[in-house]
Each structure stands twice: as C-alpha cells, then as structure tokens.
Scaffold this active site. Sequence first.
Site, PDB file in Angstrom:
ATOM      1  N   GLU A 185       6.616 -93.428  44.424  1.00 20.58           N
ATOM      2  CA  GLU A 185       6.790 -94.777  43.879  1.00 20.58           C
ATOM      3  C   GLU A 185       7.966 -95.503  44.519  1.00 20.58           C
ATOM      4  OE1 GLU A 185       6.183 -92.583  40.219  1.00 20.58           O
ATOM      5  OE2 GLU A 185       5.537 -94.434  39.286  1.00 20.58           O
ATOM      6  N   ARG A 230      12.806-101.219  40.054  1.00 24.88           N
ATOM      7  CA  ARG A 230      11.556-100.902  39.372  1.00 24.88           C
ATOM      8  C   ARG A 230      11.562-101.556  37.991  1.00 24.88           C
ATOM      9  NH1 ARG A 230       9.686 -95.807  35.923  1.00 24.88           N
ATOM     10  NH2 ARG A 230       7.543 -96.460  35.714  1.00 24.88           N
ATOM     11  N   ASN A 281      16.012 -97.435  39.803  1.00 25.84           N
ATOM     12  CA  ASN A 281      15.131 -97.257  38.647  1.00 25.84           C
ATOM     13  C   ASN A 281      16.041 -96.995  37.446  1.00 25.84           C
ATOM     14  OD1 ASN A 281      13.260 -96.541  36.762  1.00 25.84           O
ATOM     15  ND2 ASN A 281      12.286 -94.931  37.990  1.00 25.84           N
ATOM     16  N   HIS A 295       2.051 -97.440  35.765  1.00 24.84           N
ATOM     17  CA  HIS A 295       2.027 -96.562  36.954  1.00 24.84           C
ATOM     18  C   HIS A 295       1.414 -97.258  38.176  1.00 24.84           C
ATOM     19  CE1 HIS A 295       1.553 -93.009  33.926  1.00 24.84           C
ATOM     20  NE2 HIS A 295       2.828 -93.149  34.243  1.00 24.84           N
TER      21      HIS A 295
END
Length: 397
Positions: free
Chosen positions: A385, A90, A7, A179
């Site tokens: 996540e 991500r 990420n 999200h």
Amino acid sequence: MKILVINAGSSSLKYQLIDMETESVLAKGGCERIGIEGGKLTHKAHGETFVIEQDLPDHTVAISLVLKELVDKKAGVIGSMDEIDAVGHRVVASGEAFTKTTLVTDEVMETMEVIKELAPLHNPAAILGVNACRAVMPDKKMALVFDTSFHATMPDYAHLYAIDYEDYQKYKVRRYGAHGTSHKFVSQAAAEYLGRNIEELKIITCHLGNGSSISAVKGGKCIDTSMGFTPLAGVPMGTRSGDIDYAAAEFLCRKKGMTMEEGLTYLNKKCGMLGVSGVSSDFRDLCAAAEGGNDRARLALDMFNYSCKKYVGAYMAALGGLDVLVFTAGVGENTVSVRKAICENMQAFGIVLDEKKNDYKNDGAIHDVSAEGSRVKILVIPTNEELVIARETAALL
Ligand code: ADP
C-alpha cells in the site's frame, strides 16, 4: 524523487521513505504510544534497526523525531530534509468529497474536518498526521491518498443501499469500501505479472487480513467491493461480524442492554473470528486450535472461507466471468488452508488450485498457484500500500 509516506493512527505513526527511481524503501519505521507515556520510535535503515524510547506527547513531536532519524549521521538515509520531494498521507475514508488523490491545501483540510465522522477511528488521526507534517515541513507538497478512491468507480446500482434515495442524497450513506490502495496495487501487479493489458482483464482481489475485503475489478476499475459505508460489512473478519441483518443487531442491543454505539463496538471488536471461536482473532491461532480439535475454531474458519467463496461467486456474476483470482494481505499471503478452501469445488467456474504449488511459505514474491489447465489464474501477490501512496503522490506532482 523521494517520497515520504505517512500512515497516522490515533496513537501511532508509520512511515516509509521511498526512492521513486528504483521504487525501493530507503528507510521505514513507526512511532508508538503517541500521547501516552512510554513513547517509542523504531527506525529501520541500512539493514539495521534503531530504537529510541522517549515520550511522544503529540504527532508533531513524533514526526520531528522521524525526520531527525532520517537525516541522522548513523541511522539516516538522506543528507537533509530538502531531499524529500513530497509527503503522501494515507487516509481511510473520503466520502464523496474526494474521489482521487488530492493535494493538501487549507481548503482541503477544512473539508477533511467536515468528513471526519465518516471514519471516526481513522480520519481524525490522519488529520493529526497531516497537521503535524505541515507544522514541521510547511513548504513541502503533500498529498492525501484515500483508501476509498479506487472504489469510486463503482456504478450507482452497486454502491447504493436500497434506502430512501433522498436520505442517500442528504446524508451520503452508501457503500464506500476500504483497502482500495491494496486492491489497486494487486490488480495492477497481477496484470503486469501475466504480461496482460489490465483493460482486458476481469479480476477478483481478495485482501484477507485482520480486516478483509473482496473486490471485483473490470478493466482495471473497481465495480464492486464487499466492505460498505464502513469496514464493518462484507466477510466476517478478525473481530468484525461482517454482513449482518440490521434487525438482528438491534435485537442483540436490546437483549444485551447495549446502546447503538456499544452495539457497534461489539460488532467491530468482539465478533468475527474471535467471537465465533472464543479462541482468537488471529488466523495462526485459529488454524492451530482447529487442527488440535477445537470445534469452534474450525467453525469460525469454515464461516470465513464460505463467505469469501460466496463473494467470489457473486463477483464472477457481476464481472461476467473471471480471468484472475488474487489473494493478498496477512491471511491471503500466508494461510494455505484458507486459499485451498475458497478455491475448493470451483472447477465448474474454471478455478482449479494446484495444492502443491499452494503449499509454500510466503517469501514476498508473487506465486502462481493455479493448476495446469485452470481457466482462471490464481495468484498470491504481497500487497504494498505504501508504494501505491508514493506512486500516487509522485504522479500528482
Ligand atoms: P491487518 O488487517 O491488521 O493489516 P494483516 O494483513 O497483517 O492484518 O493480517 C493479519 C492476519 O494474517 C492475522 O490473522 C494473522 O494470523 C494472519 N497470518 C497468517 N500467517 C501469517 C504470517 N506468517 N505472518 C503474518 N500474518 C499471518
């Protein structure tokens, strides 16, 4: 199978190495201050924390250091890089270019360059992260996992803005949401926890953190979500205004002598809980200040709770009922008073919270906080996540 989840932010890079057989985290950590003096890597493995302080001039140096730690004799968790089967990245926004997890190729990265402007604060950083990983691990399979993918199932009447349709077609200006990986994870986890088939469930997921969004999920598919073209829309947040009349924003820009761009920064960074309370964007500070009698902190919290409640009501109408209400993320998982306020006076809609069950300290487990006889199950589910990114990457392979 082991998946490395990345990420990347503009000056940061978070990672987790996940063993897919057990879905457990072997190691995780993050690089800070990339491209700025005073770089730092914090690496957690074997129950220990390892800190390396060294300048990280760019993302390639940062990812090289991460890989070095992962195979290190003491801090490492794998014998060699060959043990990493793939890398999942991500990505915040995909526009309409990608609606699902996508394998990284040169062509895909060219498209990523084109859609960069959709999330100017996040997507350029994701590209840096992918390019850095490709430079260091040229043979590794990599996947892009988009926050927006889960929302791609919204019907046209829900995702479109009522602007000139040709402008939508030309500029792709519409609601994309955010999200998504979190909404996906908690809606699936809710069905699993209840031992129900997700196909049969109507779920509202409240991802309430520093940034907050609420989604309506029918049969496992998102049918509406509160964030819009960007994460600025929806409920008021830590520092974002949430929904606001465009004319009010334009009026403010004129009065305060701000350009459109400055106005956007103002709405993203100086408004929301911080702007209303004048105290903080952090819900822990806000709750403490409100308890101490600070009226504007109380007002900010009231506005947040009221806005969330309105979205829950609207999405019950959109779903045609509700089976499960889920709270997740920093505020959703930890702020007892927020959950209480959102569920208050919702008996008519079948939502009844058990105040005792609701008043617990987050222990990382799923909690059912609904009262006996509540038609709607109210669940608090810690989000994950990274695990969704790893699962999606593994599935793509
Ligand atoms: P982000 O959108 O940055 O990922 P988070 O989901 O981490 O945000 O949520 C951050 C918010 O959660 C902050 O407003 C913080 O006050 C709130 N919060 C409340 N209690 C806690 C807690 N015990 N631990 C962490 N965050 C908490």
